[in-house]
Design a protein around this motif. Structure first.
Motif, short mmCIF file in Angstrom:
data_model
loop_
_atom_site.label_atom_id
_atom_site.label_comp_id
_atom_site.label_asym_id
_atom_site.label_seq_id
_atom_site.Cartn_x
_atom_site.Cartn_y
_atom_site.Cartn_z
N ARG A 320 40.86 50.90 46.94
CA ARG A 320 41.34 52.13 46.29
C ARG A 320 41.92 51.88 44.90
NH1 ARG A 320 45.58 54.76 48.30
NH2 ARG A 320 46.09 53.47 50.09
N SER A 321 42.11 50.62 44.54
CA SER A 321 42.76 50.32 43.26
C SER A 321 41.75 50.38 42.11
CB SER A 321 43.40 48.94 43.31
OG SER A 321 42.42 47.93 43.43
N ASP A 322 42.24 50.76 40.94
CA ASP A 322 41.47 50.62 39.70
C ASP A 322 41.78 49.23 39.15
OD1 ASP A 322 40.62 53.26 39.97
OD2 ASP A 322 42.22 54.04 38.69
N TRP A 323 40.75 48.50 38.76
CA TRP A 323 40.98 47.15 38.27
C TRP A 323 39.96 46.80 37.19
CZ3 TRP A 323 37.09 43.45 39.56
CH2 TRP A 323 36.19 43.85 40.56
N GLU A 324 40.17 45.68 36.55
CA GLU A 324 39.34 45.29 35.42
C GLU A 324 38.59 44.00 35.71
OE1 GLU A 324 39.86 44.76 30.58
OE2 GLU A 324 40.76 46.41 31.71
N TRP A 325 37.31 44.03 35.43
CA TRP A 325 36.47 42.84 35.58
C TRP A 325 36.71 41.91 34.40
CZ3 TRP A 325 33.32 40.82 39.25
CH2 TRP A 325 32.50 39.75 38.87
N THR A 326 36.95 40.64 34.68
CA THR A 326 37.11 39.63 33.63
C THR A 326 36.41 38.36 34.06
OG1 THR A 326 39.15 38.68 34.57
CG2 THR A 326 39.41 40.56 33.04
N ASP A 327 36.21 37.47 33.11
CA ASP A 327 35.63 36.17 33.44
C ASP A 327 36.52 35.42 34.43
OD1 ASP A 327 33.54 36.67 31.73
OD2 ASP A 327 34.39 35.52 30.05
N GLN A 328 37.85 35.62 34.32
CA GLN A 328 38.76 34.92 35.22
C GLN A 328 38.62 35.42 36.65
OE1 GLN A 328 40.73 32.26 34.20
NE2 GLN A 328 40.81 32.02 36.44
N VAL A 329 38.38 36.73 36.82
CA VAL A 329 38.16 37.27 38.16
C VAL A 329 36.99 36.55 38.84
CG1 VAL A 329 37.33 39.31 39.41
CG2 VAL A 329 39.19 39.53 37.76
N LEU A 330 35.92 36.37 38.09
CA LEU A 330 34.75 35.68 38.64
C LEU A 330 35.04 34.21 38.88
CD1 LEU A 330 31.83 35.72 39.56
CD2 LEU A 330 31.14 35.41 37.17
N ALA A 331 35.71 33.56 37.95
CA ALA A 331 36.03 32.14 38.11
C ALA A 331 36.90 31.90 39.33
CB ALA A 331 36.73 31.62 36.85
N ASP A 332 37.85 32.78 39.57
CA ASP A 332 38.70 32.65 40.75
C ASP A 332 37.88 32.80 42.04
OD1 ASP A 332 40.89 32.33 39.10
OD2 ASP A 332 41.61 34.40 39.34
N ALA A 333 36.93 33.71 42.01
CA ALA A 333 36.09 33.93 43.19
C ALA A 333 35.19 32.73 43.46
CB ALA A 333 35.25 35.19 43.01
N VAL A 334 34.63 32.15 42.41
CA VAL A 334 33.79 30.96 42.57
C VAL A 334 34.60 29.81 43.17
CG1 VAL A 334 32.50 29.19 41.32
CG2 VAL A 334 32.15 31.61 40.76
N ALA A 335 35.83 29.62 42.65
CA ALA A 335 36.69 28.55 43.17
C ALA A 335 37.05 28.79 44.63
CB ALA A 335 37.95 28.45 42.32
N ARG A 336 37.34 30.04 44.98
CA ARG A 336 37.68 30.37 46.38
C ARG A 336 36.49 30.09 47.30
NH1 ARG A 336 40.54 35.73 46.69
NH2 ARG A 336 42.39 34.71 47.59
#
Length: 409
Positions: A320-336
């Motif tokens: 339900r949250s509004d959020w912003e896509w960033t390179d860091q969001v993707l990098a964190d997901a790859v690391a996870r």
């Protein structure tokens, strides 16, 4: 129209919990208690461009709804449409100098590929607006003949006054509705309408645009809202469990659709819960085709990004949250994803029984995927520290993450 292939959902020991979810109409959490077959309708794409992260976030949310229901040992009857004829599609085809049918077919095919890669469970019925027209026309005629619709210069409009419950989905005042109507495909300033908010049900044929036989309505094509109503009533009936989509659909689309259905049937409500996903932004603005600030799932896949990492990036934010896509969001997901895969690759580890319960509890509580991810993080951290000797634990974790979160480890 066909959907996409379904990925296998692993069976887990025990049984999940009933879902508590936020209902836009009531403004609070409701506990859904479907029968043996849970019914859900999610509004689909207008296929004039590829799947962007805003689309992916929305469909991810309702994929979680399905997974929670399946974990309660229910069946799920899921219906989704494709708005394969509409003004934005026609305008894009003219801009690009291509046939609108070819554009719709191409982008729908790409959408299917993206949904398959992201392991989104497919709908049982995937229906295009064009193929639904034979079922739409009689509904518009019924609304007109009952006095709930009227003609204006060849076009047919729904009268919002015909539904005493109009406004009960979005709970907006008339001024806010009028502003959003103008922004989101309506024509509140058209002279001659009984109410500025009245939406179009059937658009009379325009020069250079596609049209179909509308019987007593004349040649034309359907309005946006009646399309989904016809498909939902045909395949789910009234009172289905969840009407879903992005938060920008609460008004006018879901509001108008509910009123159409309620005026047609005399029943209320159309859906037991109206559930809306937040918006994904980029560079400080909502990600949208009109703004052109898009991050495409297909482009990320072409760049070699693992779809499981894309899915984890979506799951890291509450639906339900509004959020912003960033390179860091993707990098964190790859690391996870790397940490989780390393953890389940070991031959044994800490018991996973409590973890499965934590994931179930989090998802049943308004699809709280971020909390579920943190629980898996804790298990992976304990695993990497050498804790536990349960030989079956890594397999249980892998199956639970797949079944409940849709992430293949």
């Amino acid at each position: 129209m066909h959907a996409w292939p379904a990925s296998e959902v692993p069976a887990l020991p025990g049984k999940g919990r009933d879902l508590r979810i936020h209902d836009t109409a009531t403004g609070g959490l409701v506990t859904l208690d479907p029968g043996p077959v849970a019914r859900i309708y999610v509004c689909g794409i207008t296929p004039y461009d590829a799947t962007h992260m805003g689309h992916a976030a929305t469909y991810n949310a309702f994929d979680l709804v399905q997974r929670v229901w399946l974990d309660t040992k229910r069946q799920v009857h899921y219906v989704q449409n494709v708005t394969d004829v509409d003004d934005p599609l026609l305008e894009r085809a003219v801009r690009d100098g291509i046939e609108w049918e070819g554009l719709a077919e191409r982008e729908t095919a790409l959408f299917r590929e993206d949904m398959t890669a992201l392991r989104m469970l497919p709908p049982q019925h995937y229906i295009g607006a064009v193929e639904a027209i034979p079922g739409i026309v009689p509904l518009v005629e019924r609304l007109r003949d009952s006095g709930a619709a009227y003609e204006l210069e060849g076009d047919t409009y729904f009268s919002v006054e015909a539904d005493p419950h109009f406004g009960s989905v979005s709970n907006l005042d008339a001024a806010a509705m009028r502003l959003l109507s103008a922004e989101r495909g309506g024509d509140p300033d058209r002279p001659g309408k009984k109410n500025p908010l009245d939406p179009m049900l059937w658009m009379a044929a325009r020069d250079g645009e596609p049209s179909w036989d509308g019987g007593s309505l004349g040649q034309g094509r359907p309005g946006w809202h009646i399309e989904c109503v016809a498909i939902a009533l045909d395949h789910l009936g009234m009172g289905f469990d969840v009407q879903g989509g992005g938060s920008d659909l609460a008004f006018p689309h879901h509001e108008m659709g509910a009123s159409h259905a309620q005026a047609l049937t005399g029943e209320f409500p159309m859906a037991k819960a109206y559930v809306h996903a937040g918006m994904v932004g980029l560079d400080g603005e909502k990600m949208s085709k009109s703004k052109g600030n898009l991050v495409f799932v297909s482009a990320l896949r072409r760049d070699g990004v693992d779809p499981a990492a894309i899915r984890l990036a979506l799951l890291a934010h509450h639906y339900r949250s509004d959020w912003e896509w960033t390179d860091q969001v993707l990098a964190d997901a790859v690391a996870r994803l790397d940490r989780w895969r390393a953890a389940v690759s070991r031959p044994d580890g800490p018991s996973a029984e409590a973890l499965v319960d934590e994931i179930r509890e989090a998802l049943a509580d308004d699809l709280d995927a971020p909390t579920a991810l943190i629980a898996v993080d804790r298990w992976a951290e304990a695993q990497s520290a050498g804790g536990g000797t349960d030989e079956g634990a890594p397999g249980v974790v892998s199956r639970a993450v797949d079944a409940l979160l849709g992430v293949a480890l």
